[in-house]
Design a protein around this motif. Structure first.
Motif, PDB file in Angstrom:
ATOM      1  N   ALA A  73       0.774  -1.205  -0.027  1.00 16.83           N
ATOM      2  CA  ALA A  73       0.194   0.012   0.025  1.00 16.83           C
ATOM      3  C   ALA A  73       1.019   1.341   0.013  1.00 16.83           C
ATOM      4  N   LEU A  74       0.429   2.286  -0.559  1.00 21.23           N
ATOM      5  CA  LEU A  74       1.085   3.645  -0.159  1.00 21.23           C
ATOM      6  C   LEU A  74       0.747   4.122   1.116  1.00 21.23           C
ATOM      7  N   ARG A  75       1.763   4.648   1.630  1.00 24.17           N
ATOM      8  CA  ARG A  75       1.668   4.958   2.938  1.00 24.17           C
ATOM      9  C   ARG A  75       0.871   5.940   3.238  1.00 24.17           C
ATOM     10  N   PRO A  76      -0.138   5.923   4.196  1.00 25.22           N
ATOM     11  CA  PRO A  76      -1.135   7.085   4.674  1.00 25.22           C
ATOM     12  C   PRO A  76      -0.713   7.745   5.862  1.00 25.22           C
ATOM     13  N   GLU A  77       0.520   7.386   6.355  1.00 23.71           N
ATOM     14  CA  GLU A  77       1.105   8.217   7.473  1.00 23.71           C
ATOM     15  C   GLU A  77       2.520   7.685   7.680  1.00 23.71           C
ATOM     16  N   PHE A  78       3.195   8.346   8.503  1.00 26.83           N
ATOM     17  CA  PHE A  78       4.436   8.080   8.891  1.00 26.83           C
ATOM     18  C   PHE A  78       4.681   7.120  10.219  1.00 26.83           C
ATOM     19  N   THR A  79       3.758   7.135  10.867  1.00 17.77           N
ATOM     20  CA  THR A  79       4.248   6.571  12.186  1.00 17.77           C
ATOM     21  C   THR A  79       4.125   5.102  12.080  1.00 17.77           C
ATOM     22  N   ALA A  80       3.569   4.374  11.514  1.00 17.40           N
ATOM     23  CA  ALA A  80       3.701   2.897  11.355  1.00 17.40           C
ATOM     24  C   ALA A  80       5.119   2.523  10.680  1.00 17.40           C
ATOM     25  N   SER A  81       5.525   3.503   9.801  1.00 21.96           N
ATOM     26  CA  SER A  81       6.960   2.945   9.200  1.00 21.96           C
ATOM     27  C   SER A  81       7.925   3.288  10.097  1.00 21.96           C
ATOM     28  N   ILE A  82       7.836   4.298  10.962  1.00 19.51           N
ATOM     29  CA  ILE A  82       8.925   4.934  11.964  1.00 19.51           C
ATOM     30  C   ILE A  82       8.901   3.651  13.114  1.00 19.51           C
ATOM     31  N   ALA A  83       7.751   3.259  13.406  1.00 20.18           N
ATOM     32  CA  ALA A  83       7.619   1.995  14.415  1.00 20.18           C
ATOM     33  C   ALA A  83       8.323   1.030  13.911  1.00 20.18           C
ATOM     34  N   ARG A  84       8.052   0.575  12.787  1.00 22.37           N
ATOM     35  CA  ARG A  84       8.739  -0.607  12.091  1.00 22.37           C
ATOM     36  C   ARG A  84      10.173  -0.294  12.347  1.00 22.37           C
ATOM     37  N   LEU A  85      10.561   0.975  11.784  1.00 26.42           N
ATOM     38  CA  LEU A  85      12.136   0.919  11.726  1.00 26.42           C
ATOM     39  C   LEU A  85      12.819   0.921  13.148  1.00 26.42           C
ATOM     40  N   VAL A  86      12.120   1.479  14.165  1.00 24.19           N
ATOM     41  CA  VAL A  86      12.550   1.509  15.454  1.00 24.19           C
ATOM     42  C   VAL A  86      12.472  -0.271  15.864  1.00 24.19           C
ATOM     43  N   ALA A  87      11.468  -0.789  15.476  1.00 26.84           N
ATOM     44  CA  ALA A  87      11.431  -2.216  16.310  1.00 26.84           C
ATOM     45  C   ALA A  87      12.409  -3.082  15.353  1.00 26.84           C
ATOM     46  N   THR A  88      13.149  -2.691  14.186  1.00 24.37           N
ATOM     47  CA  THR A  88      13.888  -3.468  13.359  1.00 24.37           C
ATOM     48  C   THR A  88      15.439  -3.040  13.582  1.00 24.37           C
ATOM     49  N   LYS A  89      15.747  -1.957  12.507  1.00 24.61           N
ATOM     50  CA  LYS A  89      16.958  -1.471  12.625  1.00 24.61           C
ATOM     51  C   LYS A  89      17.436  -0.723  13.503  1.00 24.61           C
ATOM     52  N   MET A  90      16.519  -0.084  14.405  1.00 25.41           N
ATOM     53  CA  MET A  90      17.121   0.828  15.571  1.00 25.41           C
ATOM     54  C   MET A  90      16.632   0.140  16.769  1.00 25.41           C
ATOM     55  N   VAL A  91      16.436  -1.150  16.903  1.00 21.37           N
ATOM     56  CA  VAL A  91      16.143  -1.716  18.092  1.00 21.37           C
ATOM     57  C   VAL A  91      17.082  -1.484  19.248  1.00 21.37           C
ATOM     58  N   SER A  92      18.233  -1.533  18.966  1.00 19.93           N
ATOM     59  CA  SER A  92      19.442  -1.335  20.030  1.00 19.93           C
ATOM     60  C   SER A  92      19.816   0.152  20.299  1.00 19.93           C
ATOM     61  N   SER A  93      19.392   1.115  19.556  1.00 18.17           N
ATOM     62  CA  SER A  93      19.685   2.326  19.420  1.00 18.17           C
ATOM     63  C   SER A  93      19.322   2.832  20.912  1.00 18.17           C
ATOM     64  N   PRO A  94      20.333   3.676  21.491  1.00 19.57           N
ATOM     65  CA  PRO A  94      19.896   4.413  22.872  1.00 19.57           C
ATOM     66  C   PRO A  94      19.027   5.379  23.001  1.00 19.57           C
TER      67      PRO A  94
ATOM     68  N   GLY B  47       9.120  -5.013  18.518  1.00 18.42           N
ATOM     69  CA  GLY B  47      10.517  -4.207  19.139  1.00 18.42           C
ATOM     70  C   GLY B  47      10.537  -4.077  20.739  1.00 18.42           C
ATOM     71  N   GLY B  48       9.758  -4.785  21.341  1.00 16.08           N
ATOM     72  CA  GLY B  48       9.729  -4.597  22.823  1.00 16.08           C
ATOM     73  C   GLY B  48       9.080  -3.618  23.116  1.00 16.08           C
ATOM     74  N   GLU B  49       8.729  -3.565  24.485  1.00 22.55           N
ATOM     75  CA  GLU B  49       7.812  -2.188  25.136  1.00 22.55           C
ATOM     76  C   GLU B  49       8.678  -1.203  24.777  1.00 22.55           C
ATOM     77  N   VAL B  50       8.307  -0.165  24.037  1.00 24.53           N
ATOM     78  CA  VAL B  50       8.820   1.009  23.768  1.00 24.53           C
ATOM     79  C   VAL B  50       7.766   2.088  23.609  1.00 24.53           C
ATOM     80  N   PRO B  51       7.650   2.784  24.845  1.00 26.58           N
ATOM     81  CA  PRO B  51       6.747   4.012  24.651  1.00 26.58           C
ATOM     82  C   PRO B  51       7.216   5.227  23.721  1.00 26.58           C
ATOM     83  N   ALA B  52       6.115   5.825  23.087  1.00 26.06           N
ATOM     84  CA  ALA B  52       6.469   6.922  21.985  1.00 26.06           C
ATOM     85  C   ALA B  52       5.546   7.951  22.102  1.00 26.06           C
TER      86      ALA B  52
END
Ligand code: HAM
Length: 431
Positions: free
Chosen positions: A77-98, A309-314
């Motif tokens: 699908a074409l993205r209707p918003e950014f938040t889901a993509s950012i959550a995906r990014l954080v849950a995967t490639k940035m999961v161990s970022s401080p 991505g574990g329990e990560v509040p945002a």
């Protein structure tokens, strides 16, 4: 074929130079603000897996997604918003970022909304997500940033409609109404269908007492925090989770107010958002001249967890750039275009074309905007075209002056002209 392919597809627009300039002006303000608050920019794809985007977007938005199967048979699908993509990014490639992680994005989004004033099927957002903190200061930061962005673009009299989704969920949950059913009620509240929401709550088995509480709650609104919060706590007396949501809500508002953020709140206890991932404070931003929101956001503490991505509040916010453009137009905000020399180089005859070309190349090396008269117009027509296009200087290249290493420099604003040595041109055309 049916439709006229020379028209843009319904809901899509061309942005002409002036509109593009305004869009980029807002984007630049948003990017500068991101830097000021320590948000790093990320670029995520326009096309994502349908399941990712659809997960918590809410029924209404889900139905309005542009969904298709790619040639590899994937449902995307074409993205209707950014938040889901950012959550995906954080849950995967940035999961161990401080933590905290502060991310900024800007770009186009797609929703099959009914086109109308300020509502398009392709629109732009500037989006900020603050990830890793469940503390009220994180919510307060996002609200502070909201105020700063609207001020930076020159808007006035903006107002933030605000609530805490836990106020409503606390009551519905206490009645044993499960999350999915709560979401259906929220969808109606998002459309201000309070009657419909009550009816549905009744259908889902809410007690008379609960319905009474909700009905009263839906009418609680106003600018005075103490009055509104007092009313909510009276109504929610027997709903502990609502009371704890209210206390978090109060902390956020106090921080914003005590922090001296220049913002006017409008509290509304029956306000919900269509997106389903919110768990805490939610808000939308308005200017008096527009009935649609110029921005919206809130806290979502469980979305990243859904993506593994574990329990990560945002908490985050997105601004509708198109709507900010519209609001600026309504409020007659005209950001000044930066003053810059714009030079037109005209050769008086074909024999001097290469000289004109060479001079334009030289000027650009000095970072001066230069255009060659490519239509081979005569001097007077070239000059009238130059005035129409906000050219500040015209360089006239003729055989007599070129023979002496000179050209004529005409200042289009003062209408004065002088002979100038070619090497002195860069110093002479500055504004
Ligand atoms: P949203 O309220 O769906 O929130 O969208 C944010 C803003 O995008 C709206 O306030 C509006 O200005 C603009 N917008 C939405 N739809 C359209 C449209 N069809 N045409 C023009 N502008 C539109 C979100 O998208 C959330 N992701 C915000 C967020 C970020 N929450 C947490 N983090």
């Amino acid at each position: 074929m049916g439709s006229d392919f020379r028209q843009t597809v319904r809901g899509m627009r061309d942005l002409l130079p002036d509109e593009s300039w305004r869009l980029r002006f807002i984007e630049d303000c948003a990017r500068r603000l991101a830097g000021l608050y320590g948000y790093d920019e990320v670029i995520t794809p326009i096309i994502e897996h349908y399941d990712l985007l659809a997960a918590k977007i809410g029924e209404e938005n889900r139905r309005r997604m542009y969904v298709f199967e790619d040639l590899g048979g994937r449902k995307v699908a074409l993205r209707p918003e950014f938040t889901a993509s950012i959550a995906r990014l954080v849950a995967t490639k940035m999961v161990s970022s401080p933590k905290p992680i502060r991310l900024f994005s800007v770009g186009s989004l797609y929703r099959y909304d009914e086109p109308q004033l300020g509502r398009h099927r392709e629109f732009w957002q500037a989006n900020y997500e603050l990830i890793g903190s469940d503390k009220p200061e994180a919510d307060a930061e996002v609200i502070s940033l909201t105020s700063d962005l609207l001020r930076a673009v020159g808007l006035k009299n903006y107002m933030v409609k605000i609530n805490h989704i836990g106020v409503l969920r606390g009551i519905l949950g206490y009645e044993g109404i499960l999350e999915d059913k709560q979401n259906a009620i929220m969808q109606l509240l998002d459309k201000k269908d309070w009657e419909g929401a009550l009816k549905l709550a009744e259908e889902y088995g809410a007690s008379k007492k609960c319905l009474e509480a909700l009905k009263t709650l839906f009418n609680v609104r106003g600018e005075d925090k103490n009055v509104v919060f007092e009313r909510i706590s009276e109504i929610a007396e027997e709903y502990p989770s609502t009371l704890s949501a209210l206390s978090n809500f109060s902390e956020v508002v106090d921080l914003v107010e005590e922090g001296g953020v220049d913002i006017k709140f409008h509290f509304e206890a029956g306000f919900a958002r269509g997106l389903e991932y919110y768990t805490g404070v939610i808000f939308e931003v308005f200017v008096p001249e527009l009935s649609v929101a110029v921005g919206g956001g809130g806290r979502y503490d469980r979305l990243i967890e859904i993506f593994g991505g574990g329990e990560v509040p945002a908490v985050g916010v997105a601004f509708g750039i198109d709507r900010i453009m519209l609001a600026m137009e309504k409020q007659e905000v005209n950001p000044p275009k930066p003053k810059r020399a714009r030079v037109l180089v005209v050769s008086l005859n074909e024999g001097n074309l290469a000289d004109a070309f060479r001079i334009s190349v030289m000027l650009r090396k000095f970072n001066i905007s230069a255009e060659v008269e490519v239509m081979r117009r005569g001097l007077s027509r070239a000059l009238s075209d130059a005035s129409r296009r906000e050219i500040t200087h015209t360089v006239i290249v003729g055989p007599k002056e070129i023979g002496e290493g000179k050209v004529i420099l005409k200042d289009m604003r003062s209408k004065t002209q002088e002979e100038v040595r070619i090497e002195d041109l860069p110093g002479k055309v500055r504004v």
